[in-house]
Design a protein around this motif. Sequence first.
Motif, PDB file in Angstrom:
ATOM      1  N   PRO A   1      15.115  79.964  54.140  1.00 31.18           N
ATOM      2  CA  PRO A   1      13.847  80.060  53.405  1.00 31.18           C
ATOM      3  C   PRO A   1      12.601  80.107  54.285  1.00 31.18           C
TER       4      PRO A   1
ATOM      5  N   VAL B   1      20.398  82.813  50.152  1.00 30.47           N
ATOM      6  CA  VAL B   1      19.357  81.996  50.752  1.00 30.47           C
ATOM      7  C   VAL B   1      20.022  80.706  51.198  1.00 30.47           C
TER       8      VAL B   1
ATOM      9  N   VAL C   1      10.439  82.429  48.998  1.00 29.89           N
ATOM     10  CA  VAL C   1      11.532  83.404  48.873  1.00 29.89           C
ATOM     11  C   VAL C   1      11.152  84.489  47.872  1.00 29.89           C
TER      12      VAL C   1
ATOM     13  N   GLU D   1      21.645  80.682  46.054  1.00 32.85           N
ATOM     14  CA  GLU D   1      21.093  79.634  46.908  1.00 32.85           C
ATOM     15  C   GLU D   1      22.206  78.701  47.379  1.00 32.85           C
TER      16      GLU D   1
END
Length: 379
Positions: free
Chosen positions: A258, A285, A338, A352
């Motif tokens: 991030p 991410v 993001v 994520e």
Amino acid sequence: MSPAPKDAPKSLAGPVGDAHILVVTGSGGVGKTTVAASLGLAAAREGRRTLVLTIDPARRLAQAMGLDGLDDDPAEVPADTPGELWAMMLDMGTTFDRLIDRHATSRSNAKAIKENRIYRTLSSTLSGTQEYMAMERLHELHETGEWDLLIIDTPPSRSALDFLDAPKRMTSFLEGRLLRLLMKPGMAAGKGVGRVVGFGATSFMKVAGRVTGMSLLEDLGSFFRNFEGMYEGFKERAEQVLELLQDPASQFVVVTSPEPPPLREAKFFLERLEQEGMHTAGVVVNRIRPLVPDEPDDEALVAAADQQDDGDEGRAVAGTLLLLRDVRNLAHRQRRDVGAALYGVHEGSRVEVPLLGGDVHDLDGLGEIAGTLTTVSDT
């Protein structure tokens, strides 16, 4: 295009179950290798025969997979899954040698090239060679037909774009004016090389030859003489590699953290994939702060902290409440960063992976990440 469409998939379960090739890429240090291994384990859990090709020589990944080490031969990972998980590490020199064997006009030519000092230098130092050999090895494995899914962890390049540029860079080198000139009759035999490189360079090579014991002009002539006739094969192979990457069964997983620098590179790469007509499976991410429940809200937390007694216990509680607020704000800020960084680009899925307490060191750790990558999130 919204940064995170509500109806966009938030899992990589689809590509893990359907794709034939997954290319895991991103800037250095964002966890590409761990994500690639976790995707492989997820696919094996789905009953697929999966091979993970890594370029990372770190032993910790092999250890996490329960292996003593990795080399150019696929090794089966002792995972208790319906499918099979295999892993291997790219050997750039061996892959380049096989490429020479495939395209050389004769066995003697191939042997002469591989023993040539110019070749040995070029094969290890030419810009983009590692990226190109990674894709060449991927194509070799694809041609065997042995694997349901091939996952490649791309080289730790300065830029993830180097991977996409590798086939064109190799073709540009082969089409270069100097190389084509040196491959002309007479030049390839070593005659007139001095005229091409110039008097100063010729003098330098003669001096270098005396100092190092190498006859650079002889090596150059021998290399280009034996390379003659191989150009078209190399060019055709580069085009085949590019076609394989553009096939809908080949998809890219872009890994980022991030922080702004890797997010910027992820956006550039996603834009480039779209320009090149390639297919994005999703964005991972990695190492993002987990979300903290919004109740109580920040104002209530600050008010509660202000009302604590002045004693040690009260100050500790107040500090904890304020830390909770800061952690929550950091988690939200990372997600805003993001969303802003990836706004307007086609992401596929966005998944994520939360920041863990330590490094992944076993199959259980890989399995935890595999579950995160393939489980549909409600957020």
